[in-house]
Design an enzyme around this catalytic site. Structure first.
Site, mmCIF file in Angstrom:
data_model
loop_
_atom_site.group_PDB
_atom_site.id
_atom_site.type_symbol
_atom_site.label_atom_id
_atom_site.label_comp_id
_atom_site.label_asym_id
_atom_site.label_seq_id
_atom_site.Cartn_x
_atom_site.Cartn_y
_atom_site.Cartn_z
ATOM 1 N N ILE A 39 41.817 31.091 35.815
ATOM 2 C CA ILE A 39 43.021 31.200 34.980
ATOM 3 C C ILE A 39 43.991 30.061 35.314
ATOM 4 O O ILE A 39 44.522 29.395 34.414
ATOM 5 C CB ILE A 39 43.687 32.584 35.151
ATOM 6 N N ASN A 56 44.155 27.687 48.153
ATOM 7 C CA ASN A 56 43.445 27.629 49.446
ATOM 8 C C ASN A 56 41.935 27.443 49.252
ATOM 9 O O ASN A 56 41.182 27.435 50.214
ATOM 10 C CB ASN A 56 43.735 28.866 50.302
ATOM 11 N N SER A 83 48.912 42.625 36.211
ATOM 12 C CA SER A 83 47.629 43.096 35.692
ATOM 13 C C SER A 83 47.762 44.428 34.977
ATOM 14 O O SER A 83 48.596 45.274 35.335
ATOM 15 C CB SER A 83 46.680 43.269 36.883
ATOM 16 N N TYR A 116 44.146 46.982 44.488
ATOM 17 C CA TYR A 116 44.479 45.807 43.672
ATOM 18 C C TYR A 116 45.657 46.110 42.740
ATOM 19 O O TYR A 116 46.662 45.399 42.722
ATOM 20 C CB TYR A 116 43.257 45.371 42.864
ATOM 21 N N LYS A 127 49.541 44.611 42.910
ATOM 22 C CA LYS A 127 50.192 43.885 41.806
ATOM 23 C C LYS A 127 51.523 44.537 41.444
ATOM 24 O O LYS A 127 52.500 43.854 41.144
ATOM 25 C CB LYS A 127 49.269 43.833 40.584
ATOM 26 N N ASN A 169 41.938 41.968 29.745
ATOM 27 C CA ASN A 169 40.667 41.371 30.197
ATOM 28 C C ASN A 169 40.561 39.920 29.747
ATOM 29 O O ASN A 169 40.292 39.664 28.574
ATOM 30 C CB ASN A 169 39.495 42.214 29.695
ATOM 31 N N GLY A 192 35.822 54.085 39.391
ATOM 32 C CA GLY A 192 37.177 53.581 39.133
ATOM 33 C C GLY A 192 37.386 52.957 37.765
ATOM 34 O O GLY A 192 38.479 52.483 37.484
HETATM 35 N N1 UDP Z 1 30.685 46.152 32.948
HETATM 36 C C1 UDP Z 1 29.380 46.409 32.600
HETATM 37 N N2 UDP Z 1 28.403 45.601 33.103
HETATM 38 C C2 UDP Z 1 28.668 44.568 33.963
HETATM 39 C C3 UDP Z 1 30.019 44.324 34.312
HETATM 40 C C4 UDP Z 1 31.015 45.130 33.797
HETATM 41 O O1 UDP Z 1 29.093 47.333 31.854
HETATM 42 O O2 UDP Z 1 27.734 43.891 34.378
HETATM 43 C C5 UDP Z 1 31.751 46.968 32.336
HETATM 44 C C6 UDP Z 1 32.716 47.620 33.319
HETATM 45 O O3 UDP Z 1 32.179 48.845 33.751
HETATM 46 C C7 UDP Z 1 33.964 47.763 32.433
HETATM 47 C C8 UDP Z 1 33.897 46.568 31.489
HETATM 48 O O4 UDP Z 1 32.535 46.098 31.538
HETATM 49 O O5 UDP Z 1 33.866 48.931 31.667
HETATM 50 C C9 UDP Z 1 34.806 45.438 31.877
HETATM 51 O O6 UDP Z 1 34.614 45.190 33.257
HETATM 52 P P1 UDP Z 1 35.287 43.978 34.021
HETATM 53 O O7 UDP Z 1 34.895 44.065 35.475
HETATM 54 O O8 UDP Z 1 34.982 42.697 33.330
HETATM 55 O O9 UDP Z 1 36.856 44.217 33.853
HETATM 56 P P2 UDP Z 1 37.789 45.471 34.252
HETATM 57 O O10 UDP Z 1 38.146 46.122 32.949
HETATM 58 O O11 UDP Z 1 37.039 46.348 35.176
HETATM 59 O O12 UDP Z 1 38.962 44.814 34.891
#
Ligand code: UDP
Length: 327
Positions: free
Chosen positions: A13, A33, A118, A142, A146, A172, A283
């Site tokens: 980003i 870093n 976030s 996390y 934030k 996202n 989560g």
């Molecule tokens: N996800 C998935 N397969 C993967 C990686 C992520 O199905 O290989 C799903 C994850 O469970 C979530 C969504 O994709 O529902 C977005 O995940 P990401 O980690 O990109 O962002 P988050 O919303 O968790 O910050």
């Protein structure tokens, strides 16, 4: 030319924000870093300090040496899921780090701050579209870290009437604004799908029994270049003394399921795959989608890129890159 310190400026980003600043005639100074940032993401003509935000002296020196008027504080530990196992590392980077950046700004008298927050501050919302006034209930170290960062900034604003900060809550963030800049996060959907497809493996869906129309999680995907444009708008608005809210959602208002993203990858890549379904990832909320209208009104926030462009730009940059996922 006016200079802004960009912490985390060598990251995915941050490097897009650096490019947007340069296009807008604001001089970025990268402070990173290089724990996950990459040297090749920093343009040769951009000043770059290799330092740790947790050392206020290093931040103070950078602010003074480059005569910075503001700080774009993007550096941080960004893996929500992993933060559950690594709370100390998360708090050290995100809370101690933010405290250190603020104290350096306070010492030098730098008044403007744009802070990367976030969507995870909201936890699992019970509304279709989350507005900035919706309750915060983070569900991971996390998200908590934030939110604590936001509180620190708001407390400093109360204590120092000269100091103004604005917190941008990212949803996202995906895609690439330049083919040499890519997201190499080992934990997010887009890089994991790109990595699987480029190695001939089948992408995975984490859970298809959520309370959503197709059973997979719904998220609010935004293009990183659009996000960067709003950082420039925030920096300019702060410098112009425009009244801003304390927090803004950078989200599109449009929810897409993991399956819809997979379908977009089939179209963009021409690889005809059927994703494999695995257990839920702990989560993950069912659905989180933002109302981004406040940022649209104040921060030039707009979806200039379609979902197809988010997916195809991510895939193009991935193929252009010569690397393996950071583990
Ligand atoms: N996800 C998935 N397969 C993967 C990686 C992520 O199905 O290989 C799903 C994850 O469970 C979530 C969504 O994709 O529902 C977005 O995940 P990401 O980690 O990109 O962002 P988050 O919303 O968790 O910050």
């Amino acid at each position: 030319m006016v200079s802004w310190l960009v912490t985390g400026g060598a990251g995915y980003i941050g490097s897009h924000v650096v490019q947007a600043f340069m296009s807008a005639g604001i001089e970025p100074v990268v402070f990173d870093n290089f724990s996950t940032g990459l040297e090749q993401f920093v343009p040769a003509d951009v000043p770059c300090v290799a330092g740790d935000i947790r050392d206020p002296q290093q931040v103070i020196s950078a602010l003074i040496n480059y005569d910075c008027v503001g700080v774009m504080h993007i550096a941080g530990y960004k893996y929500a899921g992993v933060s559950v196992q690594e709370p100390l590392e998360t708090y050290s980077n995100n809370v101690t780090g933010t405290l250190s950046v603020l104290s350096a700004m306070d010492t030098v008298g730098v008044k403007y701050l744009v802070y990367s927050s976030s969507a995870s501050v909201y936890g699992t919302p019970e509304v279709e579209l989350v507005t900035e006034d919706y309750r915060c209930a983070p569900e991971s170290p996390y998200g908590e870290s934030k939110l604590i960062g936001e509180w620190l900034i708001q407390d400093l604003m109360r204590a120092r009437p000269d100091f103004v900060g604005v917190c941008l809550r990212y949803f996202n963030v995906v895609g690439s604004g330049a083919k040499e800049l890519y997201d190499a996060s080992p934990h997010n959907l887009f890089p994991l799908v790109c990595d699987a497809l480029s190695q001939g493996r089948t992408p995975k869906i984490f859970g298809d029994d959520y309370a959503t129309p197709d059973g997979t999680c719904v998220r609010d995907y935004v293009h990183v270049a659009d996000l960067a444009t709003s950082h420039v708008a925030a920096a300019k608005a702060l410098q112009a003394g425009e009244p801003l809210r304390r927090t803004y959602n950078l989200g599109s208002g449009n929810g897409l399921s993991v399956r819809q993203i997979m379908d977009a990858f089939v179209t963009a890549t021409g690889i005809d795959f059927t994703p494999e379904v695995f257990a839920r990832r702990p989560g993950d909320p069912d659905r989180i989608v933002a109302d981004g209208s406040a940022a649209a009104a104040d921060l030039d926030w707009k979806m200039r890129h379609s979902v197809e462009q988010m997916v195809s730009s991510a895939w193009e940059a991935w193929q252009h890159a010569d690397f393996s996922l950071q583990k």
